[in-house]
Design a protein around this motif. Structure first.
Motif, PDB file in Angstrom:
ATOM      1  N   TYR A  33      -2.086  -2.297   2.782  1.00 46.06           N
ATOM      2  CA  TYR A  33      -2.433  -0.565   2.544  1.00 46.06           C
ATOM      3  C   TYR A  33      -1.282  -0.086   1.745  1.00 46.06           C
ATOM      4  O   TYR A  33      -0.714   0.150   1.445  1.00 46.06           O
ATOM      5  CB  TYR A  33      -2.306  -0.289   4.551  1.00 46.06           C
ATOM      6  N   SER A  34      -2.642   0.777   1.548  1.00 44.27           N
ATOM      7  CA  SER A  34      -1.826   2.191   1.684  1.00 44.27           C
ATOM      8  C   SER A  34      -1.528   2.908   2.644  1.00 44.27           C
ATOM      9  O   SER A  34      -1.517   2.611   3.611  1.00 44.27           O
ATOM     10  CB  SER A  34      -2.665   3.092   0.549  1.00 44.27           C
ATOM     11  N   VAL A  35       0.053   3.777   2.180  1.00 37.61           N
ATOM     12  CA  VAL A  35       0.480   4.709   3.448  1.00 37.61           C
ATOM     13  C   VAL A  35      -0.487   5.361   3.519  1.00 37.61           C
ATOM     14  O   VAL A  35      -0.499   5.693   5.357  1.00 37.61           O
ATOM     15  CB  VAL A  35       1.418   5.355   3.019  1.00 37.61           C
ATOM     16  N   PRO A  36      -1.405   6.223   3.420  1.00 36.54           N
ATOM     17  CA  PRO A  36      -2.760   6.987   4.097  1.00 36.54           C
ATOM     18  C   PRO A  36      -3.207   6.173   4.859  1.00 36.54           C
ATOM     19  O   PRO A  36      -3.954   6.163   5.918  1.00 36.54           O
ATOM     20  CB  PRO A  36      -3.312   7.189   3.097  1.00 36.54           C
ATOM     21  N   GLU A  37      -4.297   4.687   4.872  1.00 34.67           N
ATOM     22  CA  GLU A  37      -4.503   3.769   5.608  1.00 34.67           C
ATOM     23  C   GLU A  37      -3.332   2.588   6.701  1.00 34.67           C
ATOM     24  O   GLU A  37      -3.957   3.340   7.496  1.00 34.67           O
ATOM     25  CB  GLU A  37      -4.913   2.615   4.828  1.00 34.67           C
TER      26      GLU A  37
END
Length: 546
Positions: free
Chosen positions: A203-207
């Motif tokens: 995942y990305s950090v925001p995800e």
């Protein structure tokens, strides 16, 4: 995670006449009436095939119905009844998911299973129930959330038992299913056609932050009466944090040698601290209580300041909540005695993009560290049942002066109750009570080392042989842990010495029992010690005290 009400799996079982004949040959005495009599009318019987290994040679009642929560396939074993059925054993071997229990379940004509839910028993919450239909009748109706599931002989079906379901048998022959409880995994996900699982690392950090916040919202918004269904989000939290931090929660060989002995008790190792996250109600109730405590203190002009003493590698009780509050609303001081735990924790916090909510990471002994500021909340869950072994009392007594006047310790209180256990195993309530809270912690800080001591007179006409201490944890507000909710609530038993047992059991002293004293010590081995003062003028009646 998505889920469904029911679905047929693409895996059929050829039901042989031999198998049906062997089932038909079972005597009525071998079938067990389902114990939940309030849930059905008519005849609904069970025959155990696989269950907890510890009941292998025990009563069939335990084999069929003692299905206490266990996440490990290793705790279960095939019983002799299944071992003698090779075709069914071979079919079960095709299921590439960990199998827990397997039972034959027979519903007789005219029977009705009333609408009910088996809370938490569904794929999205970590465990799944499969039904293999061996024999049925066209007039059997299985309804899940208002929809009918039509199962034919030889078919394998997934049924979401967490949804309301009921069965109505209006036919003329027995309905016989093999009911299989198993652990949800990727193989079963694929068989059910559910979306593919993604690792948090992808995942990305925001995800990742959105995932964590959604999980926290599930935990804090769950109705109180449904909190036992929080197995899936808590298990997902513990497993995902362990995977993301590359920490093996259950190594093949784990001797727990990495703990630290402080002058005030045992500071458990990083791995042991991480394993605590897997206790469903323990984690869920603390998270829910802390959420309420933070929410009640939100102020537009300054953040809520929290000291978390004993974070372990996950800061399990607070990390899930940090995405629900902004840095302007929440600032946390992370404190742990083990540098490795703080390194893991800081990496996790950064992976979720929550670093701006952390004021500082401090590696120190919480019983000695001197904070320079005061806090709205001091969170520490460094305890065992009956406040034994670990330094919870000393941490609170040391840090209570760091609370603001309107601040709160979390847990707000740990309440202790004493019971006598007699020769028949019966629990006899005693008047002895103890309570660790802000006032008690302040008493300890002021030098009152007797603040948690308890005493009670033993009742007359009793044969008490041991004292049992029960622990109830008031986390915050109405959020509490009691009974057998988690390991912190397990009864703690201290037996009397043999001489005291003989004195108490003496027929001539039935009206002069004595007084039980439970003295609490905060030294290197925290906990209660038991002593007994006989109420008799006969100095030879008892050889000595505990």
């Amino acid at each position: 995670m998505l889920d469904i009400g029911f679905r047929r799996l693409p895996l059929d079982f050829p039901v042989s006449p031999t198998l049906l004949a062997s089932i038909e040959a079972l005597s009525d005495s071998e079938w067990l009436a389902h114990v939940n009599r309030a849930c059905y009318d008519g005849e609904w019987d069970v025959f155990p095939l696989r269950g907890l290994a510890k009941y292998q040679d025990q009563s069939p009642i335990l084999q069929a119905f003692a299905l206490e929560e266990s996440e490990s396939e290793a705790d279960f074993d095939n019983y002799a009844s299944l071992q003698s059925c090779p075709e069914l054993t071979a079919f079960l071997a095709q299921l590439s998911c960990p199998i827990l229990s397997v039972r034959l379940m027979r519903l007789s004509p005219g029977a009705t299973i009333a609408p009910h839910r088996d809370h938490g028993l569904c794929f999205s919450k970590g465990q799944a129930r499969l039904h293999l239909c061996l024999q049925t009748d066209p007039d059997v109706e299985f309804i899940i959330e208002g929809e009918s599931a039509h199962m034919s002989e030889g078919e394998l079906w997934y049924l979401n038992a967490d949804m309301e379901h009921a069965v109505y048998h209006r036919g003329s022959k027995d309905r016989i299913h093999v009911v299989i409880d198993c652990i949800a995994n990727d193989w079963l996900r694929n068989m059910l056609g559910l979306p593919e699982h993604r690792e948090l690392a992808d995942y990305s950090v925001p995800e990742r932050q959105a995932w964590l916040t959604k999980l926290a919202e599930q935990i804090v918004s769950c109705p109180h009466e449904e909190r036992y269904g929080l197995r899936q989000p808590v298990r997902e939290l513990a497993t995902s944090l362990a995977n993301l931090s590359a920490l093996d929660l259950h190594p093949d060989i784990f001797l727990d040698t990495e703990f630290t002995m402080t002058p005030y008790g045992k500071a458990v190792s990083m791995t042991t601290a991480a394993q605590c996250a897997e206790e469903v109600l323990r984690t869920a109730v603390f998270v829910r209580g802390i959420y309420q405590a933070i929410s009640e203190r939100l102020h537009p002009e300054q953040p809520v300041s929290v000291l978390y003493a004993g974070t372990g590698p996950f800061a399990t009780l607070l990390l899930p909540l940090m995405g629900m509050f902004s840095a302007e609303q929440l600032q946390v001081t992370m404190l742990d005695i083990h540098a490795e735990s703080l390194e893991k924790l800081q990496a996790l916090v950064d992976a979720f993009g929550l670093g701006d909510r952390v004021a500082v990471y401090t590696c120190a002994d919480a019983t000695r560290w001197q904070p320079e500021v005061q806090f709205d909340l001091v969170v520490s869950e460094t305890m065992k049942a009956a406040l034994a072994t670990e330094p919870q009392v000393s941490i609170f007594s040391h840090l209570v002066s760091s609370l603001k006047p309107t601040g709160s310790l979390i847990p707000q209180a740990v309440e202790l109750s004493a019971y006598g256990l007699d020769l028949n195993g019966e629990r006899i309530p005693l008047a002895a009570k103890g309570r660790l809270d802000r006032a008690t912690a302040s008493d300890f800080a002021s030098g009152n080392q007797q603040a948690l001591n308890m005493s009670a007179a033993l009742p007359e006409q009793s044969s008490i042989q041991a004292i049992e201490i029960c622990t109830e944890i008031k986390v915050y507000g109405h959020h509490s842990l009691a009974g057998y909710d988690c390991s912190l609530n397990l009864p703690f038993v201290i037996p009397f010495s043999s001489s005291t047992q003989q004195f108490i059991s003496g027929s001539e002293t039935s009206k002069a029992r004595g007084v039980v004293q439970l003295g609490y010590s905060t030294g290197s081995e925290p906990g209660y010690t038991l002593s007994f003062t006989p109420l008799t003028t006969d100095t030879t009646a008892i050889e000595g005290q505990e």
